[in-house]
Design a protein around this motif. Structure first.
Motif, mmCIF file in Angstrom:
data_model
loop_
_atom_site.group_PDB
_atom_site.id
_atom_site.type_symbol
_atom_site.label_atom_id
_atom_site.label_comp_id
_atom_site.label_asym_id
_atom_site.label_seq_id
_atom_site.Cartn_x
_atom_site.Cartn_y
_atom_site.Cartn_z
ATOM 1 N N GLY A 81 -19.161 45.551 -1.596
ATOM 2 C CA GLY A 81 -20.587 45.235 -1.615
ATOM 3 C C GLY A 81 -20.858 43.783 -1.955
ATOM 4 N N GLN A 82 -20.050 43.210 -2.849
ATOM 5 C CA GLN A 82 -20.209 41.797 -3.199
ATOM 6 C C GLN A 82 -19.925 40.899 -1.993
ATOM 7 O OE1 GLN A 82 -17.636 42.127 -6.912
ATOM 8 N NE2 GLN A 82 -19.091 40.588 -7.588
ATOM 9 N N ARG A 85 -22.842 41.166 0.451
ATOM 10 C CA ARG A 85 -23.996 40.420 -0.051
ATOM 11 C C ARG A 85 -23.803 38.917 0.166
ATOM 12 N NH1 ARG A 85 -29.028 41.534 -1.312
ATOM 13 N NH2 ARG A 85 -28.967 40.077 -3.053
ATOM 14 N N THR A 88 -24.226 37.959 3.816
ATOM 15 C CA THR A 88 -25.620 38.025 4.255
ATOM 16 C C THR A 88 -26.444 36.881 3.676
ATOM 17 O OG1 THR A 88 -25.452 40.436 4.409
ATOM 18 C CG2 THR A 88 -27.665 39.502 4.355
ATOM 19 N N ILE A 89 -26.275 36.611 2.400
ATOM 20 C CA ILE A 89 -27.035 35.540 1.749
ATOM 21 C C ILE A 89 -26.784 34.202 2.427
ATOM 22 C CG2 ILE A 89 -27.203 34.169 -0.374
ATOM 23 C CD1 ILE A 89 -26.742 36.837 -1.910
ATOM 24 N N LEU A 156 -28.518 45.098 1.431
ATOM 25 C CA LEU A 156 -28.390 43.717 1.910
ATOM 26 C C LEU A 156 -29.755 43.100 2.170
ATOM 27 C CD1 LEU A 156 -25.394 43.886 4.419
ATOM 28 C CD2 LEU A 156 -25.389 43.565 1.937
#
Length: 359
Positions: A81-82, A85, A88-89, A156
């Motif tokens: 998940g990190q 993220r 996406t960021i 996300l």
């Protein structure tokens, strides 16, 4: 939707050209527009079209051993998940997961949801799941033990993860049955209270990008149109998520590159790399940038483990080899931490090289 098993299996056979149905659908309507009368205008429009079709992309590669080294499936899920993220960021277009089949610290592979699933396969599956809009996940992903802890992960909230009440010129959808009533067409679930209808006739189960039209009335019965996956960013400069690619070894990151001319700027990250301030780093004008991250043993270990790269040094593989966090207080920087640090470090150099998205 291609599954992890498909991604792994295709690397056991001789690699064929990509012309699967999904890719065909996603690349519809990308052909150049009509001719122009004046020669100067024709030349200008040709250049504009070339740029529209080849917006600079940013890819990252990460090794699956970082999942194998986790102590539980829950921690493996949080790590995945990190990475999702961070990608996406910082608007990453492609994540390449390298399956180096590394062992965990206790000498055995960690079971991350399936007895025959490696850490890389687990990571691919979770990354694909998180990139998919929530309203499509149930249709595209069958039940699997790998998803046991995905409910713990923050969303996300990418631009293509559109809520039911929001209007947007594009939506991701999945094709349903062909609609026999009225004009020929295909019903598509795009996350609204009512399915929309396409003018094209397509087989069920395809993930497609749908142009919703100029009107903001979401209840309209007008026929919609499937467009290429890159249309939102080509036409509006909107980031539209990342793709996930499985690589059975490190050399496959380059051999199986989906871009016609491969990556024209390849950067490795390591504590042994050169130290250059982000403000002083000048990347060449690129079309396809790849930023590579190593595992526990760094990129040097990934290169040494690959038989196809035997005898090659990192400087023969990467155009630049950089230390993006030279003054670290910890002896080690975890890969998921290095991804966040490095993508922030590269943000301004990437912009200076010509890649800009809408804020």
């Amino acid at each position: 939707m291609r599954t992890v098993e498909y991604e792994v299996e295709k690397h056991k056979k001789k690699r064929k050209e990509k012309n699967c149905t999904e890719d065909t659908i996603r690349n519809l309507n990308n052909s150049p527009e009509g001719n122009h009368k004046q020669k100067n205008k024709k030349k200008i429009n040709k250049e504009e079209h070339k740029w529209k079709k080849e917006i600079p992309s940013v890819s990252i590669s990460v090794v699956g051993s970082i999942i194998d080294n986790t102590q539980s499936q829950e921690l493996a899920t949080l790590l995945a998940g990190q990475i999702a993220r961070a990608a996406t960021i910082f608007q990453v277009d492609e994540i390449v997961v390298v399956d180096n089949k590394a062992l965990s610290s206790n000498g055995a592979e960690v079971n991350n949801g399936d007895q025959n699933e490696s850490g890389a396969q687990f990571l691919v599956r979770i990354l694909q799941y998180l990139e998919t809009p929530q309203y499509l996940r149930r249709r595209l992903f069958p039940m699997h033990n790998s998803f046991k802890h995905v409910g713990l992960l923050p969303p996300l909230d990418a631009p293509h993860h559109v809520r039911k009440h929001e209007w947007t010129p594009f939506r991701e959808g999945i094709t349903l049955e062909v609609d026999a009533s009225g004009p020929k067409g295909t019903l598509v679930d795009v996350g609204l209270s009512k399915n929309v209808k396409l003018e094209q006739v397509l087989m069920p189960g395809l993930r497609v990008t749908v142009a919703m039209g100029a009107g903001r009335n979401m209840e309209t019965d007008s026929l919609k149109k499937v467009v290429g996956q890159n249309s939102p960013r080509e036409e509006m400069g909107i980031y539209w998520g990342y793709k996930v690619r499985y690589a059975p070894n490190f050399s496959s990151v380059f051999k199986s590159c989906p871009y016609k001319d491969s990556y024209d700027c390849i950067v490795g990250t390591s504590e042994h790399g050169a130290v250059i301030n982000s403000s002083e780093l000048c990347l060449p004008k690129f079309q396809h940038l790849l930023i590579a991250f190593g595992g526990l043993g760094g990129l040097e270990e990934s290169v040494e483990e690959d038989d196809d790269l035997k005898g090659k040094g990192v400087h023969e593989i990467f155009h630049s080899y950089l230390n993006t966090c030279p003054h670290q207080g910890s002896r080690t920087i975890r890969t998921e931490e290095a991804i966040f640090i490095s993508l922030q470090y590269f943000q301004e150099p990437i912009k200076r090289a010509g890649r800009v998205f809408q804020a």
